[in-house]
Scaffold this motif. Structure first.
Motif, PDB file in Angstrom:
ATOM      1  N   ARG A   1      -3.564  29.603  20.372  1.00  0.00           N
ATOM      2  CA  ARG A   1      -2.840  28.573  19.628  1.00  0.00           C
ATOM      3  C   ARG A   1      -2.651  27.293  20.444  1.00  0.00           C
ATOM      4  N   ASN A   2      -2.094  27.389  21.664  1.00  0.00           N
ATOM      5  CA  ASN A   2      -1.836  26.172  22.442  1.00  0.00           C
ATOM      6  C   ASN A   2      -3.122  25.441  22.801  1.00  0.00           C
ATOM      7  N   THR A   3      -4.177  26.165  23.084  1.00  0.00           N
ATOM      8  CA  THR A   3      -5.471  25.542  23.363  1.00  0.00           C
ATOM      9  C   THR A   3      -5.971  24.821  22.117  1.00  0.00           C
ATOM     10  N   PHE A   4      -5.842  25.474  20.960  1.00  0.00           N
ATOM     11  CA  PHE A   4      -6.251  24.861  19.694  1.00  0.00           C
ATOM     12  C   PHE A   4      -5.474  23.569  19.470  1.00  0.00           C
ATOM     13  N   LEU A   5      -4.164  23.600  19.713  1.00  0.00           N
ATOM     14  CA  LEU A   5      -3.339  22.407  19.518  1.00  0.00           C
ATOM     15  C   LEU A   5      -3.749  21.296  20.489  1.00  0.00           C
ATOM     16  N   GLU A   6      -4.115  21.652  21.710  1.00  0.00           N
ATOM     17  CA  GLU A   6      -4.570  20.645  22.671  1.00  0.00           C
ATOM     18  C   GLU A   6      -5.909  20.049  22.250  1.00  0.00           C
ATOM     19  N   ILE A   7      -6.796  20.887  21.700  1.00  0.00           N
ATOM     20  CA  ILE A   7      -8.110  20.422  21.252  1.00  0.00           C
ATOM     21  C   ILE A   7      -7.976  19.416  20.105  1.00  0.00           C
ATOM     22  N   MET A   8      -6.875  19.489  19.381  1.00  0.00           N
ATOM     23  CA  MET A   8      -6.649  18.531  18.296  1.00  0.00           C
ATOM     24  C   MET A   8      -6.553  17.106  18.835  1.00  0.00           C
ATOM     25  N   ASN A   9      -6.372  16.961  20.145  1.00  0.00           N
ATOM     26  CA  ASN A   9      -6.373  15.669  20.818  1.00  0.00           C
ATOM     27  C   ASN A   9      -5.267  14.738  20.321  1.00  0.00           C
ATOM     28  N   VAL A  10      -4.111  15.315  20.069  1.00  0.00           N
ATOM     29  CA  VAL A  10      -2.955  14.532  19.645  1.00  0.00           C
ATOM     30  C   VAL A  10      -2.013  14.319  20.824  1.00  0.00           C
ATOM     31  N   GLY A  11      -2.159  15.138  21.830  1.00  0.00           N
ATOM     32  CA  GLY A  11      -1.278  15.104  22.990  1.00  0.00           C
ATOM     33  C   GLY A  11      -0.955  16.534  23.379  1.00  0.00           C
ATOM     34  N   THR A  12       0.254  16.757  23.764  1.00  0.00           N
ATOM     35  CA  THR A  12       0.687  18.101  24.138  1.00  0.00           C
ATOM     36  C   THR A  12       0.785  18.974  22.887  1.00  0.00           C
ATOM     37  N   PRO A  13       0.845  20.290  23.081  1.00  0.00           N
ATOM     38  CA  PRO A  13       1.044  21.154  21.913  1.00  0.00           C
ATOM     39  C   PRO A  13       2.301  20.789  21.113  1.00  0.00           C
ATOM     40  N   GLU A  14       3.341  20.376  21.804  1.00  0.00           N
ATOM     41  CA  GLU A  14       4.571  19.988  21.106  1.00  0.00           C
ATOM     42  C   GLU A  14       4.354  18.746  20.243  1.00  0.00           C
ATOM     43  N   GLU A  15       3.577  17.804  20.758  1.00  0.00           N
ATOM     44  CA  GLU A  15       3.270  16.598  19.981  1.00  0.00           C
ATOM     45  C   GLU A  15       2.378  16.929  18.783  1.00  0.00           C
ATOM     46  N   ALA A  16       1.460  17.863  18.969  1.00  0.00           N
ATOM     47  CA  ALA A  16       0.604  18.285  17.852  1.00  0.00           C
ATOM     48  C   ALA A  16       1.432  18.961  16.771  1.00  0.00           C
ATOM     49  N   VAL A  17       2.398  19.791  17.175  1.00  0.00           N
ATOM     50  CA  VAL A  17       3.279  20.450  16.204  1.00  0.00           C
ATOM     51  C   VAL A  17       4.084  19.404  15.434  1.00  0.00           C
ATOM     52  N   ALA A  18       4.575  18.388  16.132  1.00  0.00           N
ATOM     53  CA  ALA A  18       5.322  17.319  15.464  1.00  0.00           C
ATOM     54  C   ALA A  18       4.435  16.569  14.476  1.00  0.00           C
ATOM     55  N   MET A  19       3.185  16.290  14.870  1.00  0.00           N
ATOM     56  CA  MET A  19       2.256  15.593  13.980  1.00  0.00           C
ATOM     57  C   MET A  19       1.979  16.433  12.736  1.00  0.00           C
ATOM     58  N   LEU A  20       1.815  17.763  12.929  1.00  0.00           N
ATOM     59  CA  LEU A  20       1.596  18.634  11.774  1.00  0.00           C
ATOM     60  C   LEU A  20       2.798  18.605  10.842  1.00  0.00           C
ATOM     61  N   GLY A  21       3.985  18.534  11.415  1.00  0.00           N
ATOM     62  CA  GLY A  21       5.190  18.443  10.600  1.00  0.00           C
ATOM     63  C   GLY A  21       5.214  17.188   9.739  1.00  0.00           C
ATOM     64  N   GLU A  22       4.625  16.114  10.247  1.00  0.00           N
ATOM     65  CA  GLU A  22       4.546  14.869   9.475  1.00  0.00           C
ATOM     66  C   GLU A  22       3.435  14.919   8.433  1.00  0.00           C
ATOM     67  N   ALA A  23       2.309  15.566   8.758  1.00  0.00           N
ATOM     68  CA  ALA A  23       1.137  15.569   7.878  1.00  0.00           C
ATOM     69  C   ALA A  23       1.247  16.580   6.738  1.00  0.00           C
ATOM     70  N   LEU A  24       1.875  17.710   6.991  1.00  0.00           N
ATOM     71  CA  LEU A  24       1.889  18.778   5.988  1.00  0.00           C
ATOM     72  C   LEU A  24       2.534  18.396   4.656  1.00  0.00           C
ATOM     73  N   PRO A  25       3.599  17.603   4.627  1.00  0.00           N
ATOM     74  CA  PRO A  25       4.121  17.200   3.308  1.00  0.00           C
ATOM     75  C   PRO A  25       3.095  16.466   2.451  1.00  0.00           C
ATOM     76  N   TYR A  26       2.240  15.663   3.074  1.00  0.00           N
ATOM     77  CA  TYR A  26       1.199  14.952   2.326  1.00  0.00           C
ATOM     78  C   TYR A  26       0.154  15.926   1.795  1.00  0.00           C
ATOM     79  N   ILE A  27      -0.208  16.898   2.621  1.00  0.00           N
ATOM     80  CA  ILE A  27      -1.163  17.914   2.174  1.00  0.00           C
ATOM     81  C   ILE A  27      -0.581  18.701   1.011  1.00  0.00           C
ATOM     82  N   ARG A  28       0.703  19.075   1.115  1.00  0.00           N
ATOM     83  CA  ARG A  28       1.363  19.800   0.017  1.00  0.00           C
ATOM     84  C   ARG A  28       1.369  18.970  -1.266  1.00  0.00           C
TER      85      ARG A  28
END
Length: 107
Positions: free
Chosen positions: A61-88
């Protein structure tokens, strides 16, 4: 377009699983669970098994989040939190349109 809509459902479930998963969560398990809850019902047994085997090649999981190239895994999780409402929202709108026009049962 219906197949893309179904894939969007899988993507939404997968990204939500990544976002809410524990640090030691296995990406392959998250992906398999998302697939089984969405796309698996539309695929024959052989495709389901091949997909499950392919998911085993996903990085942790953490490697996958880093590969997303958003920053740290924590930053990737935050970005997903912002993007998921739009996907929904997109999924909900298209689901409603397909339902209104009785297109959800196409193969």
């Amino acid at each position: 377009v219906l197949r893309l809509h179904r894939a969007l459902c899988w993507l939404q479930l997968f990204l939500e699983g990544l976002r809410t998963g524990q640090e030691d969560s296995r990406t392959s398990v998250i992906c398999t669970d998302s697939y089984n809850a969405s796309l698996a019902t539309y695929h024959p047994w052989v495709i389901r098994k091949a997909a499950t085997v392919a998911f085993c090649t996903l990085p942790p999981r953490n490697t996958f989040l880093e590969i997303m190239n958003v920053g740290t895994p924590e930053e990737a999780v935050a970005m997903l939190g912002e993007a998921l409402p739009y996907i929904r929202d997109v999924y909900g709108i298209t689901q409603e349109l397909f339902a209104q026009h009785k297109l959800l049962d196409l193969p």
